[in-house]
Enzyme design. Sequence first.
Site, PDB file in Angstrom:
ATOM      1  N   ARG A  14      -7.525 -14.301   1.393  1.00 29.37           N
ATOM      2  CA  ARG A  14      -8.290 -15.537   1.586  1.00 29.37           C
ATOM      3  C   ARG A  14      -7.741 -16.668   0.702  1.00 29.37           C
ATOM      4  O   ARG A  14      -7.532 -17.781   1.162  1.00 29.37           O
ATOM      5  CB  ARG A  14      -9.770 -15.277   1.287  1.00 29.37           C
ATOM      6  CG  ARG A  14     -10.609 -16.469   1.588  1.00 29.37           C
ATOM      7  CD  ARG A  14     -12.105 -16.243   1.477  1.00 29.37           C
ATOM      8  NE  ARG A  14     -12.723 -17.532   1.623  1.00 29.37           N
ATOM      9  CZ  ARG A  14     -12.850 -18.404   0.641  1.00 29.37           C
ATOM     10  NH1 ARG A  14     -12.474 -18.078  -0.572  1.00 29.37           N
ATOM     11  NH2 ARG A  14     -13.375 -19.592   0.865  1.00 29.37           N
ATOM     12  N   HIS A  21       0.850  -1.182   0.000  1.00 29.35           N
ATOM     13  CA  HIS A  21       0.000   0.000   0.000  1.00 29.35           C
ATOM     14  C   HIS A  21       0.896   1.246   0.000  1.00 29.35           C
ATOM     15  O   HIS A  21       2.103   1.158   0.278  1.00 29.35           O
ATOM     16  CB  HIS A  21      -0.950  -0.023   1.200  1.00 29.35           C
ATOM     17  CG  HIS A  21      -2.042  -1.039   0.996  1.00 29.35           C
ATOM     18  ND1 HIS A  21      -2.624  -1.733   2.025  1.00 29.35           N
ATOM     19  CD2 HIS A  21      -2.619  -1.491  -0.143  1.00 29.35           C
ATOM     20  CE1 HIS A  21      -3.543  -2.565   1.537  1.00 29.35           C
ATOM     21  NE2 HIS A  21      -3.548  -2.428   0.215  1.00 29.35           N
ATOM     22  N   ASP A  35      -1.114  -1.478   4.792  1.00 31.13           N
ATOM     23  CA  ASP A  35      -1.199  -0.297   5.665  1.00 31.13           C
ATOM     24  C   ASP A  35      -2.341  -0.535   6.659  1.00 31.13           C
ATOM     25  O   ASP A  35      -3.511  -0.503   6.283  1.00 31.13           O
ATOM     26  CB  ASP A  35      -1.477   0.944   4.806  1.00 31.13           C
ATOM     27  CG  ASP A  35      -1.470   2.211   5.659  1.00 31.13           C
ATOM     28  OD1 ASP A  35      -1.523   2.098   6.904  1.00 31.13           O
ATOM     29  OD2 ASP A  35      -1.404   3.297   5.056  1.00 31.13           O
ATOM     30  N   ASP A  47      -4.872  -6.745  -7.420  1.00 28.20           N
ATOM     31  CA  ASP A  47      -4.895  -7.805  -6.390  1.00 28.20           C
ATOM     32  C   ASP A  47      -5.668  -9.017  -6.906  1.00 28.20           C
ATOM     33  O   ASP A  47      -5.290 -10.163  -6.650  1.00 28.20           O
ATOM     34  CB  ASP A  47      -5.594  -7.294  -5.112  1.00 28.20           C
ATOM     35  CG  ASP A  47      -4.945  -6.050  -4.552  1.00 28.20           C
ATOM     36  OD1 ASP A  47      -4.155  -6.165  -3.608  1.00 28.20           O
ATOM     37  OD2 ASP A  47      -5.209  -4.955  -5.103  1.00 28.20           O
ATOM     38  N   ASP A  89     -11.219  -6.710  -2.622  1.00 30.96           N
ATOM     39  CA  ASP A  89     -10.193  -7.391  -3.431  1.00 30.96           C
ATOM     40  C   ASP A  89      -9.049  -7.871  -2.532  1.00 30.96           C
ATOM     41  O   ASP A  89      -8.512  -8.970  -2.711  1.00 30.96           O
ATOM     42  CB  ASP A  89      -9.591  -6.439  -4.479  1.00 30.96           C
ATOM     43  CG  ASP A  89     -10.616  -5.997  -5.513  1.00 30.96           C
ATOM     44  OD1 ASP A  89     -11.807  -6.308  -5.319  1.00 30.96           O
ATOM     45  OD2 ASP A  89     -10.218  -5.347  -6.493  1.00 30.96           O
ATOM     46  N   HIS A  96     -10.579  -0.639  -2.230  1.00 27.49           N
ATOM     47  CA  HIS A  96     -10.774  -1.971  -2.821  1.00 27.49           C
ATOM     48  C   HIS A  96     -10.587  -3.063  -1.766  1.00 27.49           C
ATOM     49  O   HIS A  96     -10.059  -4.140  -2.054  1.00 27.49           O
ATOM     50  CB  HIS A  96      -9.808  -2.166  -3.996  1.00 27.49           C
ATOM     51  CG  HIS A  96      -8.369  -1.910  -3.652  1.00 27.49           C
ATOM     52  ND1 HIS A  96      -7.910  -0.685  -3.201  1.00 27.49           N
ATOM     53  CD2 HIS A  96      -7.288  -2.716  -3.675  1.00 27.49           C
ATOM     54  CE1 HIS A  96      -6.601  -0.756  -2.975  1.00 27.49           C
ATOM     55  NE2 HIS A  96      -6.214  -1.996  -3.251  1.00 27.49           N
ATOM     56  N   GLY A 103      -3.444  -1.942  -7.886  1.00 31.85           N
ATOM     57  CA  GLY A 103      -4.324  -2.636  -6.942  1.00 31.85           C
ATOM     58  C   GLY A 103      -5.782  -2.197  -6.979  1.00 31.85           C
ATOM     59  O   GLY A 103      -6.685  -3.022  -7.177  1.00 31.85           O
TER      60      GLY A 103
END
Length: 424
Positions: free
Chosen positions: A98, A10, A82, A62, A92, A89, A57
């Site tokens: 996950r 980030h 961050d 992502d 995402d 997002h 991103g």
Amino acid sequence: MARKIALIAHDRKKDDIVAFVSRHAPVLSRYHLIATGTTGERIETSSNLSIERMESGPIGGDTQIAAQIVAGEVVGVIFLIDPLYAQPHEPDIQALLRVCNVHNVALATNLATAEAFVASLANSVVAHLIYNPVSGQGDGQQELDLIKELLEPHLHLEVHLTTPDLSPQQLAENALTDRPDLIIASGGDGTVSAVAGAVIGTDIPLGVIPRGTANAFAMALGITQQLNQIRRACEIILAGYTRIIDAAFCNDLPLILLAGVGYEAEIIEKADREAKNRWGSLAYIMAGWQQLNEHMLFDAEIELEGEIRQFQAGAITVANVAPPTSVLAQGIGEVIVDDGLLDVTITTAATKLQAVTTMLGMLGGALIKTNTELENVVHLKAKKLRLAAQPPQKVVLDGEIIGTTPLEIRCIPQGLKVFVPKPI
Ligand SMILES: O=C(CO)COP(=O)(O)O
């Protein structure tokens, strides 16, 4: 399958990831690096690393990386998040985190974990295996399963299968771009030679898992044995002992064993696939006997160090490495694999009886490693040579017919590092 590492940060972590990547560039450069757009751009401008950049991103980068994780292409993700600012997002990001957990992919979301992850990579050995599934008489799939079972607990193994369209040399060249710690060739002498062709001069050690009919290269270096050949070859690679030997190129094709002109080439051509499957290395001997009836002498001209010499020959062998059973290479009873020179053996024989006596004499000499001083045999050593024959003769190079003379051969002294058994 590519070994990818994904790099993402980030905005307020971008300086951190740039510094982190430049600290660990030597390790990271062994992997195919992918990154979200802006992170990738920042890293590329401040390092020499090449990065495959996805979209930025917030507009789907992502998600693109998540898809590659699902496809099994990613070994680890370094994602400096961050924790103090919300991202537009967020869904995402959550999806990416996950899928890492779903697919058990290493995931570092802060610098401390990223350091630990890279430290573990630095200690891991990466091997690329170039595997010919149709070599020899065994079951290619079963043999591959055994190799994986033996090697995978100790190193990260990338397997590349040869196909009629994907040569072992091409696969090895591609593998080298990943800067592996070692390359392993598994198949017959043809496969090993082609892989060596890419490895010669690189300093990357070559492992050999012999699965062909003759396995002359492995035999000459003490890698083969009758039983448990695959297991022994894997143990030799894992033990990590290497030897530096010469290599050569013949008409720009790799030569690790020998180039045979005349008699030897005719034998190889006769011992066809079907006979090899049925009879193993006996096929070569049977073909050799048959060939004695048909063979004729030819006029050969050899240019060595600017000097031209002429011979009437039945067979000429230019050897880099040869086991005792490569009878026609044994001009002085032994082929020395690391003297920076090729062994040239010129054999003449006017009658079948003379030919048989000569060959038996050379085999005997090779088995006890002595110079037999046979009257029908001339032996020379050369770093570089040119060879022409009249009429043009068939040429076998490391077990495969490559066409006919003329030949131009050059030795690459100390050009190949090979895993061999540790001398006792
Ligand atoms: O937002 C990001 C990851 O969620 C990073 O994207 P960029 O590298 O394109 O800035």
